[in-house]
Design an enzyme around this catalytic site. Sequence first.
Site, PDB file in Angstrom:
ATOM      1  N   TRP A  90      24.307 -15.235  33.614  1.00 12.38           N
ATOM      2  CA  TRP A  90      24.975 -14.543  34.720  1.00 12.38           C
ATOM      3  C   TRP A  90      24.329 -14.863  36.064  1.00 12.38           C
ATOM      4  CZ3 TRP A  90      23.639  -9.032  36.563  1.00 12.38           C
ATOM      5  CH2 TRP A  90      22.256  -8.794  36.443  1.00 12.38           C
ATOM      6  N   ASP A  91      23.064 -15.354  35.992  1.00 13.52           N
ATOM      7  CA  ASP A  91      22.353 -15.766  37.202  1.00 13.52           C
ATOM      8  C   ASP A  91      23.255 -16.601  38.103  1.00 13.52           C
ATOM      9  OD1 ASP A  91      20.648 -15.255  34.955  1.00 13.52           O
ATOM     10  OD2 ASP A  91      18.954 -16.176  35.994  1.00 13.52           O
TER      11      ASP A  91
ATOM     12  N   GLU B 132      16.655  -5.253  30.796  1.00 14.57           N
ATOM     13  CA  GLU B 132      16.468  -5.657  29.399  1.00 14.57           C
ATOM     14  C   GLU B 132      15.332  -4.929  28.680  1.00 14.57           C
ATOM     15  OE1 GLU B 132      16.227  -9.869  30.082  1.00 14.57           O
ATOM     16  OE2 GLU B 132      18.400 -10.134  29.920  1.00 14.57           O
TER      17      GLU B 132
ATOM     18  N   LYS C 115      12.844  -3.161  33.635  1.00 12.74           N
ATOM     19  CA  LYS C 115      12.416  -4.531  33.869  1.00 12.74           C
ATOM     20  C   LYS C 115      12.914  -4.978  35.240  1.00 12.74           C
ATOM     21  CE  LYS C 115      12.900  -9.190  31.871  1.00 12.74           C
ATOM     22  NZ  LYS C 115      13.721  -9.987  30.954  1.00 12.74           N
ATOM     23  N   GLN C 116      14.150  -4.625  35.546  1.00 14.47           N
ATOM     24  CA  GLN C 116      14.814  -5.132  36.745  1.00 14.47           C
ATOM     25  C   GLN C 116      15.938  -4.155  37.075  1.00 14.47           C
ATOM     26  OE1 GLN C 116      16.075  -8.314  33.841  1.00 14.47           O
ATOM     27  NE2 GLN C 116      17.571  -8.623  35.466  1.00 14.47           N
TER      28      GLN C 116
END
Lengths: 762, 762
Positions: A340-341, A480, A593-594
């Site tokens: 998806w980046d 994640e 995580k993000q």
Amino acid sequence: MENYKITNKLFSEKEKGSKETVFALANGYMGIRGTIEFCEPELSGTFIQGVFNKGDMSVPELVNLPDPLSINVYLINEAGLQRVNFNSCNLLDFSEELDMRRGVFLYSVSLKTENGYRVNIKSERFISWKNKHRWAAKYWINVEKFSGRILIENTINNNIYNNSMNPLDKTNHFGHFRPLNFQDGIGMVSYLTDSNKKIIQMCSTVPENFRMNRLKYKEELNRPVEILCFDCDKNREYCFTKYGVIYSDYDLEDSSPEAVEKELNFFLRNGYDKELKEHRREIEDNWDRIDIKIDGDDEVQRALRWCIFQLNSSAYKINEYSSIGAKGLHGEGYKGHVFWDTEIFMFPFFLYTNPEIAKTLLMYRYSTLPGAIKNAFETGYKGARFPWESEREGIEVTPKWGMSYKGEKVRILTGDHEYHIIADIALSIYHYYRATLDNDFMMRYGAEILFQTGIFWNSRLQYNDSMDRYEIKNVMGPDEFHEEVDNNVYTNFLARWNLKYSAYIYFWMKRKNIRVFRELTDKIKLFPSEVDGWREKIEKIYIPRDPKSKVIEQFEGYFKLKEYEITKHDENGMPLWPDDLDTDELNNTTLLKQPDLLMLMYLMPEQFTFEEMKENYDFYERRTMHKSSLSPSIHCLLSISVHEYDHSYEYFKKTLLTDLYDNQGNSALGIHAASTGGAWLAAVMGFGRFYIDKDDMLNFDPWLPEKWNSLSYKIIWRGNPMEIEITHEKLRIKPLKESIFFKYTEKIFEATVGESKEVKIL
Amino acid sequence: MENYKITNKLFSEKEKGSKETVFALANGYMGIRGTIEFCEPELSGTFIQGVFNKGDMSVPELVNLPDPLSINVYLINEAGLQRVNFNSCNLLDFSEELDMRRGVFLYSVSLKTENGYRVNIKSERFISWKNKHRWAAKYWINVEKFSGRILIENTINNNIYNNSMNPLDKTNHFGHFRPLNFQDGIGMVSYLTDSNKKIIQMCSTVPENFRMNRLKYKEELNRPVEILCFDCDKNREYCFTKYGVIYSDYDLEDSSPEAVEKELNFFLRNGYDKELKEHRREIEDNWDRIDIKIDGDDEVQRALRWCIFQLNSSAYKINEYSSIGAKGLHGEGYKGHVFWDTEIFMFPFFLYTNPEIAKTLLMYRYSTLPGAIKNAFETGYKGARFPWESEREGIEVTPKWGMSYKGEKVRILTGDHEYHIIADIALSIYHYYRATLDNDFMMRYGAEILFQTGIFWNSRLQYNDSMDRYEIKNVMGPDEFHEEVDNNVYTNFLARWNLKYSAYIYFWMKRKNIRVFRELTDKIKLFPSEVDGWREKIEKIYIPRDPKSKVIEQFEGYFKLKEYEITKHDENGMPLWPDDLDTDELNNTTLLKQPDLLMLMYLMPEQFTFEEMKENYDFYERRTMHKSSLSPSIHCLLSISVHEYDHSYEYFKKTLLTDLYDNQGNSALGIHAASTGGAWLAAVMGFGRFYIDKDDMLNFDPWLPEKWNSLSYKIIWRGNPMEIEITHEKLRIKPLKESIFFKYTEKIFEATVGESKEVKIL
């Protein structure tokens, strides 16, 4: 031309791998890592976009090709034979430079041989942006006080492996090799194990200011080796050029050795200087579109240029079978897979600077629709399930198993549960269409993706009878650390949006062109009843949102997890794990995580109030470990949105320096391409605060760090390029093709074509 | 047990290659260089005696086999994967040792990984002297403060080349490889390009004090790779052993992979410790025969032991198809070819310590008689022309061309003109027979060589009508600075001696056993007329010897050459080129590379008076550049003969330290085996001054350097081993099997069996 150069004057074994990434060159078709020919590389790397092979691995990976740069230099005189390289000599002087304005990698080394001769070598290398199959390297060699003979050993090194650092995964993807010897050089045909498809490499070494002979041609373990030699006078500088071409069976062109040799001959006839000139002209054209100027902050200026230069180098507008891997064409990380980046972090850069490439990136997804449909079918769903990790065919290629530090197999769940990629792709189609009004694309390709993803979500939704609502259980959101959760807000929100937009385009298309609409809906068997189902479900998709609290629960049950807040940071300002944390238990804590919910707020800002965004930012920012390079750029953007300006510049620098300072510790494996895209997003849509509102109106709402005098960039909106310049006092917009209206602080202004409209910053 | 160890505690890139030679192990059948598994070798080397291949080279060379030592170690924990080697880590501590008493190579290294772990590795390696196909290496690994997983990557590395330092000659002698995967390990079958003959290598890695799993087997460019792993507790030491076996199609045994696997299983069952014990017992037996003790000079003692240990390691008493190359089994130098070095410099050591091996060395020449006969025929002569450089078949394999420092082809003339090798071999047969009275050998093999060499010389002699004499024109003597000369005294003298001895044996054999005599002379068609020819020519062979001067002219016209005398020496006492010399013109000067006439005086001392020897020594010594490692030992011997004792010790040290100090600068290519033999000669026949006079009487006439307290050695004379001990005051002889007579200063003494006969030194 200032601040277009990245330089390094300190050679360090430890940083060698990351520097090879920083100084890599690519042109979207191929990439060659910034290895120094005279130094054992940490990870040599030559890649062609889209050339994957599975071999003995569990999933296909972007193939590390035989290394065409391989060259060895020897001195011969009375004292015997001396090899010139970092191992055999003492390094006296070193510098390397990426000249981004010229699109060349240069280095200069001075080595002292065993017998005390000082050898000065300079090299300049480029990969042509004009003729995507061509690369060349020029060398200047001067041996002080030496007269004797110099031997040059040239080969195309097939002793190259993917994952060479890890003995378990180290693998050579070629079944066999055919060395080629021809009049002007050497070549090699390498056959991929899966398909037996060919990669053909050829190169020719040409002296520029002296005469050189070929002493010998031979083959070593199936690689071609030629030995060239010349007599060396004291203190003279000798210059020679290695010309190379690379083709694969996937290329449209004839890839027979004869055809490739012909192409090399064209290249030789064109010559280094002319090719470089054409290459530079392409680069200039690109800088003209993509450059962002920051006045008053040289380090940030250079780092930002590095990000957009490398991101821009990673894409290629012709070949529709490839996209951009998470590590660009700059390394083997993540096996070259597309995540998806690409859509969420890199796509906007191309959309607003080079929409043709943005289209190519979407065309890659279109070309992988059959794979996506297969993925859905095989996992029990309908429509198209784009894979979390994608290669050429769009089949899910996320490895099922990884290896823990103990060498134990660990199940990797991202490929099973990160459904959000499907909506992320749909969202990019929305953005593409809005920014280009490319009806042809929407009719022929976009709509089909939207319909198939709509069908997918419809089949994925789970009806909760007792609550009379649709849910999505057992997913992983962008964060994640939480692997199997129910009703992740990000996922449910985007799934709902996807269904809505798919339905919208269904009716839009029907109105717009009933013939094409019928052809498509017939082809994919999309009946009105399916679309009715979408519309019904849109209303009933559960979006957990407590009306009493502004902080949104990332997924059902998140608020019940073990609560941690980050209180300590390392010297670089990165969060440290709380002392009492067991990292095996992350799933059960509130640590992220993000960004997950913040990611949603970044993507759908108009769905949330300022207060909501601010409270959620305050809450989640303090719980985010930034263990993904995707994290800092989004935090930079959000911090500007919620006016937490204290954070913005720091998050921006973290984004920019991800690879230049190797601050994730894994830059050796390739660039963090999402981070390079994030750098553009943070600059243009963060500090530059360019955005399109729900009425498709251009908005600017900039904020500059105190240090900066000005920020300027260009964007293209619906075919209309415009220049934006921002200072602490003024905002200037200059459309180049037609006049525009734009908004600043809810006020509408008009900028006349060719003129700068100046607005005072409030 | 003191002074049986060679140690090095300083790791140096520059000396790495020569240390790999110094610490190499061999057992006559095979040799493995003293490479450190965790360090990129300068020249890895694995050799089997007699396995040659020509491939793309101009002549066959001893093949550098795939490297079975190849092993990589990785640490894995939370910090990721870290490779343990000299490249990736910092070297904290290093030492290596050759324990010659135990016949093992040991090293110990401490490395600091990127993440700061200290890894301590010890290793012990041996090549069995008991079972010549077996080798083993034991490793002890301890990683301080580390817990996690350790991966061990094992392979048999086929990325190995002969002449890897020189790009022009770098060559892999195998056409293809077949990797083998079996229950207990990995293996590889390598096929030689010339003959398609197989080399089979297998190895198995066994943990000693812990459990280890095989994670993976794979193949990389046709080499087998296995990955083993174990969990590592903090600070524990893990020990594992790699067992290996090597066979070739040339071996008498069945060399199928199955048979080799069976042999490996026997080895595994025997175990490391038991095998090492049997190996050590063999080594002890050998030391008992070969040791030389020097009291009062530890450095010289160790160096001398190193010489005889490595020389003794180079020969093998079973296989009659091999001899000893000029560089032992310790490197690739001189392509593994056999020169006169073997007979003249190494043979006496074996003859007087282990006559069985001396016989094997002569049997090698016997087995190559057909090749030698072919050489003679092809160059227009009769009989047997033993080649200057010899491999398995005895065909002349001296390269015809070398490469000058300018990369230009240079004709190598040694193979065309160094005829003296033929008589050198004949002379060894004489010495062998005299020291063993081995009638069987002489009848069955020796005589045939002598007859064929007699026939050769008879055909080679050129009649000078005007002078009524036989001459030998256009030859090269031992001194290779003078390439094409007429009537070289050394050559003519030994040719005459050869003819005389051949004729003597002809009549001796006829008397001794007429039936065998007839069989042999019929077989080789040796008629009495041929022998009559020898006898006639013996009288008329021209030996240039001016009756007025005691200095003998090395060859006709030598005295007319441009006169140079050496006046300057370098810091090591080695001669420096005269200032005004043009080295291209050496042929026209009186400078020598190495002794020529002095060599003759060393070999035939009874043919010259003391005064002649002294004057010639004084004359030639001052003109000898010692550009051959054969030179210092002979000068040591001669200096003692002529009482130039000031020189003796220095020449001895130069001899001993040739490889240990790499004083010829090329020890990386293998030991200077002739120099190791020369060290024994200088010790036993120089300082110990043991010699056999014309009446076959044992003579001792020792002289000891002041520093030495005593010198002791053993010799075997006609099956009778005896111990000799020499001090400054006494000479003691103790025969072990039967009583003997011996001479000291022209007086005859008797030594009774089992008792020491003591004689006062005058």
